[in-house]
Design a protein around this motif. Structure first.
Motif, PDB file in Angstrom:
ATOM      1  N   ARG A   8      -0.578   2.167 -12.207  1.00  0.00           N
ATOM      2  CA  ARG A   8      -1.218   1.816 -10.934  1.00  0.00           C
ATOM      3  C   ARG A   8      -0.258   1.915  -9.759  1.00  0.00           C
ATOM      4  NH1 ARG A   8      -5.767  -2.777 -11.683  1.00  0.00           N
ATOM      5  NH2 ARG A   8      -5.901  -2.365  -9.486  1.00  0.00           N
ATOM      6  N   LYS A   9       0.802   2.684  -9.917  1.00  0.00           N
ATOM      7  CA  LYS A   9       1.766   2.870  -8.844  1.00  0.00           C
ATOM      8  C   LYS A   9       1.115   3.603  -7.671  1.00  0.00           C
ATOM      9  CE  LYS A   9       4.593   6.662  -9.160  1.00  0.00           C
ATOM     10  NZ  LYS A   9       5.771   7.434  -9.433  1.00  0.00           N
ATOM     11  N   LYS A  10       1.438   3.208  -6.457  1.00  0.00           N
ATOM     12  CA  LYS A  10       0.934   3.801  -5.211  1.00  0.00           C
ATOM     13  C   LYS A  10      -0.582   3.651  -5.059  1.00  0.00           C
ATOM     14  CE  LYS A  10       4.593   7.178  -4.682  1.00  0.00           C
ATOM     15  NZ  LYS A  10       4.937   8.589  -4.533  1.00  0.00           N
ATOM     16  N   THR A  11      -1.153   2.536  -5.505  1.00  0.00           N
ATOM     17  CA  THR A  11      -2.599   2.346  -5.401  1.00  0.00           C
ATOM     18  C   THR A  11      -2.947   1.122  -4.548  1.00  0.00           C
ATOM     19  OG1 THR A  11      -2.659   1.045  -7.435  1.00  0.00           O
ATOM     20  CG2 THR A  11      -3.018   3.411  -7.642  1.00  0.00           C
ATOM     21  N   ARG A  12      -2.030   0.636  -3.755  1.00  0.00           N
ATOM     22  CA  ARG A  12      -2.305  -0.570  -2.966  1.00  0.00           C
ATOM     23  C   ARG A  12      -3.527  -0.402  -2.082  1.00  0.00           C
ATOM     24  NH1 ARG A  12       2.154  -3.622   0.568  1.00  0.00           N
ATOM     25  NH2 ARG A  12       2.425  -4.719  -1.401  1.00  0.00           N
ATOM     26  N   TYR A  13      -3.675   0.733  -1.434  1.00  0.00           N
ATOM     27  CA  TYR A  13      -4.819   0.953  -0.552  1.00  0.00           C
ATOM     28  C   TYR A  13      -5.908   1.773  -1.228  1.00  0.00           C
ATOM     29  CZ  TYR A  13      -1.465  -0.794   2.746  1.00  0.00           C
ATOM     30  OH  TYR A  13      -0.540  -1.583   3.377  1.00  0.00           O
ATOM     31  N   LYS A  14      -5.538   2.606  -2.184  1.00  0.00           N
ATOM     32  CA  LYS A  14      -6.508   3.451  -2.871  1.00  0.00           C
ATOM     33  C   LYS A  14      -7.517   2.628  -3.658  1.00  0.00           C
ATOM     34  CE  LYS A  14      -5.453   7.524  -4.663  1.00  0.00           C
ATOM     35  NZ  LYS A  14      -5.033   8.609  -5.544  1.00  0.00           N
ATOM     36  N   PHE A  15      -7.054   1.558  -4.330  1.00  0.00           N
ATOM     37  CA  PHE A  15      -7.930   0.735  -5.164  1.00  0.00           C
ATOM     38  C   PHE A  15      -8.399  -0.530  -4.455  1.00  0.00           C
ATOM     39  CE2 PHE A  15      -6.221   2.322  -9.505  1.00  0.00           C
ATOM     40  CZ  PHE A  15      -6.847   3.533  -9.294  1.00  0.00           C
ATOM     41  N   LYS A  16      -8.174  -0.639  -3.152  1.00  0.00           N
ATOM     42  CA  LYS A  16      -8.570  -1.839  -2.427  1.00  0.00           C
ATOM     43  C   LYS A  16     -10.079  -1.860  -2.211  1.00  0.00           C
ATOM     44  CE  LYS A  16      -7.138  -4.635   1.412  1.00  0.00           C
ATOM     45  NZ  LYS A  16      -6.175  -4.810   2.489  1.00  0.00           N
ATOM     46  N   LYS A  17     -10.694  -3.013  -2.462  1.00  0.00           N
ATOM     47  CA  LYS A  17     -12.142  -3.149  -2.313  1.00  0.00           C
ATOM     48  C   LYS A  17     -12.481  -3.745  -0.952  1.00  0.00           C
ATOM     49  CE  LYS A  17     -14.482  -4.610  -5.982  1.00  0.00           C
ATOM     50  NZ  LYS A  17     -14.867  -5.379  -7.164  1.00  0.00           N
ATOM     51  N   ASP A  18     -13.639  -3.367  -0.452  1.00  0.00           N
ATOM     52  CA  ASP A  18     -14.167  -3.935   0.775  1.00  0.00           C
ATOM     53  C   ASP A  18     -14.458  -5.419   0.526  1.00  0.00           C
ATOM     54  OD1 ASP A  18     -15.311  -3.962   3.397  1.00  0.00           O
ATOM     55  OD2 ASP A  18     -17.287  -3.896   2.465  1.00  0.00           O
ATOM     56  N   ILE A  19     -14.332  -6.253   1.540  1.00  0.00           N
ATOM     57  CA  ILE A  19     -14.499  -7.699   1.403  1.00  0.00           C
ATOM     58  C   ILE A  19     -15.884  -8.054   0.863  1.00  0.00           C
ATOM     59  CG2 ILE A  19     -15.290  -8.100   3.756  1.00  0.00           C
ATOM     60  CD1 ILE A  19     -12.814 -10.379   1.991  1.00  0.00           C
ATOM     61  N   ARG A  20     -16.904  -7.263   1.183  1.00  0.00           N
ATOM     62  CA  ARG A  20     -18.263  -7.546   0.707  1.00  0.00           C
ATOM     63  C   ARG A  20     -18.500  -7.080  -0.722  1.00  0.00           C
ATOM     64  NH1 ARG A  20     -21.737  -8.959   4.921  1.00  0.00           N
ATOM     65  NH2 ARG A  20     -20.808  -8.728   6.959  1.00  0.00           N
ATOM     66  N   ARG A  21     -17.627  -6.227  -1.255  1.00  0.00           N
ATOM     67  CA  ARG A  21     -17.777  -5.737  -2.623  1.00  0.00           C
ATOM     68  C   ARG A  21     -16.966  -6.547  -3.631  1.00  0.00           C
ATOM     69  NH1 ARG A  21     -15.655  -0.688  -3.552  1.00  0.00           N
ATOM     70  NH2 ARG A  21     -16.540  -0.883  -5.627  1.00  0.00           N
ATOM     71  N   GLN A  22     -16.194  -7.506  -3.170  1.00  0.00           N
ATOM     72  CA  GLN A  22     -15.357  -8.284  -4.079  1.00  0.00           C
ATOM     73  C   GLN A  22     -16.206  -9.219  -4.931  1.00  0.00           C
ATOM     74  OE1 GLN A  22     -12.327 -10.207  -1.782  1.00  0.00           O
ATOM     75  NE2 GLN A  22     -11.289  -8.313  -1.299  1.00  0.00           N
ATOM     76  N   GLY A  23     -15.677  -9.557  -6.100  1.00  0.00           N
ATOM     77  CA  GLY A  23     -16.396 -10.459  -6.981  1.00  0.00           C
ATOM     78  C   GLY A  23     -16.860  -9.764  -8.239  1.00  0.00           C
ATOM     79  N   ILE A  24     -17.861 -10.331  -8.875  1.00  0.00           N
ATOM     80  CA  ILE A  24     -18.361  -9.819 -10.144  1.00  0.00           C
ATOM     81  C   ILE A  24     -19.139  -8.519  -9.918  1.00  0.00           C
ATOM     82  CG2 ILE A  24     -19.844 -10.336 -12.121  1.00  0.00           C
ATOM     83  CD1 ILE A  24     -19.330 -13.323 -11.481  1.00  0.00           C
ATOM     84  N   VAL A  25     -18.879  -7.529 -10.772  1.00  0.00           N
ATOM     85  CA  VAL A  25     -19.603  -6.260 -10.657  1.00  0.00           C
ATOM     86  C   VAL A  25     -20.998  -6.422 -11.254  1.00  0.00           C
ATOM     87  CG1 VAL A  25     -17.552  -4.810 -10.691  1.00  0.00           C
ATOM     88  CG2 VAL A  25     -18.633  -5.421 -12.822  1.00  0.00           C
ATOM     89  N   PRO A  26     -21.986  -5.700 -10.745  1.00  0.00           N
ATOM     90  CA  PRO A  26     -23.343  -5.824 -11.280  1.00  0.00           C
ATOM     91  C   PRO A  26     -23.432  -5.285 -12.713  1.00  0.00           C
ATOM     92  CG  PRO A  26     -23.263  -4.216  -9.495  1.00  0.00           C
ATOM     93  CD  PRO A  26     -21.928  -4.836  -9.582  1.00  0.00           C
TER      94      PRO A  26
END
Length: 96
Positions: A8-26
């Motif tokens: 997961r190197k160099k993924t700080r922004y690539k894997f960042k989720k939007d604030i409204r998408r955080q939490g449990i996945v459907p």
């Protein structure tokens, strides 16, 4: 310094989720079914590490070529070569 070359190197922004998408996945993302030959997008779900494809394939589109257990086999062109990527359905979206 230590050698830091994890998957997961160099993924700080690539894997960042939007604030409204955080939490449990459907649950619907876990029980997706795909047909052989169907086009799918690889969109890595960072909150689920199991079955996560390599960061290089994030944002790419591939063709479903088979199934292996709960995961799907995708054929993706990368650098002029055909590569087989194994990914679970949480990290895939069907192309419209």
């Amino acid at each position: 310094m230590a050698h830091h070359n994890g998957p997961r190197k160099k993924t700080r922004y690539k894997f960042k989720k939007d604030i409204r998408r955080q939490g449990i996945v459907p649950v619907t993302s876990l029980i997706q079914k795909f047909d052989i030959g169907q086009k799918v997008h690889v969109v890595v779900e960072p909150s689920i590490q199991k079955g996560m494809p390599h960061r290089r394939f994030h944002g790419m589109t591939g063709t479903v070529v088979g199934q292996r257990g709960r995961a799907w086999l995708l054929s993706i062109r990368d650098g002029g070569k055909e590569k087989i990527v194994i990914a679970r359905p949480q990290h895939l979206k069907a192309q419209r």
